[in-house]
Enzyme design. Structure first.
Site, PDB file in Angstrom:
ATOM      1  N   TYR A  56       4.162   5.780   6.905  1.00 41.44           N
ATOM      2  CA  TYR A  56       3.333   4.830   7.648  1.00 41.44           C
ATOM      3  C   TYR A  56       4.128   3.576   7.999  1.00 41.44           C
ATOM      4  O   TYR A  56       4.496   2.787   7.120  1.00 41.44           O
ATOM      5  CB  TYR A  56       2.080   4.438   6.851  1.00 41.44           C
ATOM      6  CG  TYR A  56       1.192   5.612   6.489  1.00 41.44           C
ATOM      7  CD1 TYR A  56       1.048   6.697   7.358  1.00 41.44           C
ATOM      8  CD2 TYR A  56       0.495   5.641   5.298  1.00 41.44           C
ATOM      9  CE1 TYR A  56       0.238   7.779   7.031  1.00 41.44           C
ATOM     10  CE2 TYR A  56      -0.323   6.712   4.964  1.00 41.44           C
ATOM     11  CZ  TYR A  56      -0.441   7.776   5.833  1.00 41.44           C
ATOM     12  OH  TYR A  56      -1.236   8.839   5.502  1.00 41.44           O
ATOM     13  N   HIS A 120       3.493  15.454   1.955  1.00 41.86           N
ATOM     14  CA  HIS A 120       2.812  14.860   3.116  1.00 41.86           C
ATOM     15  C   HIS A 120       2.844  15.789   4.343  1.00 41.86           C
ATOM     16  O   HIS A 120       3.885  15.991   4.941  1.00 41.86           O
ATOM     17  CB  HIS A 120       3.479  13.522   3.468  1.00 41.86           C
ATOM     18  CG  HIS A 120       2.657  12.661   4.380  1.00 41.86           C
ATOM     19  ND1 HIS A 120       3.046  11.389   4.731  1.00 41.86           N
ATOM     20  CD2 HIS A 120       1.476  12.876   5.006  1.00 41.86           C
ATOM     21  CE1 HIS A 120       2.133  10.873   5.544  1.00 41.86           C
ATOM     22  NE2 HIS A 120       1.179  11.751   5.726  1.00 41.86           N
TER      23      HIS A 120
END
Ligand code: NAD
Length: 317
Positions: A56, A120
């Site tokens: 992110y 992820h």
């Protein structure tokens, strides 16, 4: 705030939890100090589960979250981050990279221990590698006491169940699914019985469908096809026309499933996190919810997919 057990991890997590992707400027340019205040506000309001990733904002989310957590007693929150996906579309699920990734995340977050470390977005990986290399590396970190628990995340549901089926017993303790349990899409609900049978804790993310069910709407990178965007907008407009807030309804809907332990909502606004927590205690307007579900029916379970061809869900659009 209410809390629910997260599978068999022993963690009792707030039904609404904090997703830190906005701290990385994923939705809009954000003010770091506002973001830090948002995290502190979330903790003050009883949120005890925080989710981030080195992906992110290419590590920015972890760094800002680390600043927000400075001085906060470590036993006040559970911290989850991820491995395998990095900035600029780089994926690396090798044992060496994910092990190093944990050290890097801990340094940015200012902690020595991560409660849940997740692979992820495994739809972008070779599931053989996840099962035979990545998860065993994470098991070693768990055995060494560096992390508490292991999870996987992804958009297609099929890749989550297939990885769990093939993983060593007990290696996958949680799944994080996003955009699959919200007013317009309840597909995650169909695998809840399977996940419960496997003792896997369920984390739902993106109750607004990454902005789909919000007045601000979606960011430019949002993958929803035009018909889905138009269908969701009809519901947003209807709520606006009757003076209702669709985000409130979206959060109430997502957190109302008894077997989904927690729902991650992202925001870098202290005011929005306050509103989101307050929604949990406000009565659900079931008449409005029925009307909105009716408006959304033409796009119910319409979705988008991504990842390696063999890992994708069938698309309804
Ligand atoms: P979301 O549905 O939580 O939507 C976030 C958007 O909604 C932001 O633009 C935010 O400003 C807005 N918003 C939040 N509260 C609002 C309010 N009260 N009024 C108006 N707008 C409001 O989607 P998300 O942020 O993508 O998901 C939540 C978190 O879940 C992420 O931050 C991330 O931590 C996690 N997540 C993980 C994965 C993964 O691991 N693959 C994928 C998606 C999300």
């Amino acid at each position: 705030m209410h809390y629910r057990p997260l599978g068999t991890t022993g963690l009792n997590v707030s039904v609404l939890s904090y997703g830190a992707s906005p701290l990385g400027g994923v939705f809009r340019a954000t003010d770091d100090n506002e973001g830090i205040l948002t995290v502190r506000t979330a903790l003050d309001l009883g949120i005890n589960y925080l989710d981030t990733s080195p992906y992110y904002g290419a590590t920015k989310s972890e760094s800002v979250l680390g600043r927000a957590l400075r001085g906060v007693p470590r036993d006040r929150y559970y911290l989850a981050t991820k491995v395998g996906q990095y900035g600029d579309g780089i994926f690396d699920f090798s044992a060496e990279r994910v092990t190093r990734s944990l050290d890097e995340s801990c340094a940015r977050l200012g902690v020595s221990y991560i409660d849940i470390l997740q692979c992820h977005d495994i739809e972008f990986a070779d599931v053989n590698q996840i099962v035979n290399e990545t998860l065993p590396a994470l098991v070693k970190l768990r055995d060494a006491g560096r992390i508490g628990h292991i999870g996987i995340t992804g958009l297609p549901l099929k890749v989550l169940t297939s990885a769990i089926d093939r993983a060593p017993a007990g290696a996958v303790e949680t799944v994080l699914s996003f955009c699959r349990y919200e007013l317009n899409d309840t597909a995650l609900g169909s695998i809840v019985p399977y996940l419960r049978e496997k003792n896997v804790g369920i984390i739902n993310a993106s109750p607004t469908g990454m902005g789909l069910l919000s007045e601000r709407g979606v960011p430019s990178w949002h993958p929803a096809p035009p018909a889905m965007l138009a269908g969701a907008k009809r519901a947003v407009d209807y709520c606006k026309s009757v003076g209702a807030d669709i985000t409130k309804l979206a959060i109430q809907f997502a957190t109302n499933h008894p077997h989904i332990a927690t729902t991650l909502v992202g925001t870098a606004s202290p005011e929005n996190i306050r509103k989101n927590v307050a929604y949990l205690d406000e009565p659900i307007d079931f008449e409005l919810m029925a009307k909105v579900l009716e408006i959304l029916r033409p796009i119910h379970n319409h979705n988008f997919t991504r990842g390696r061809p063999e890992n994708r869900d069938a698309v309804i659009s």
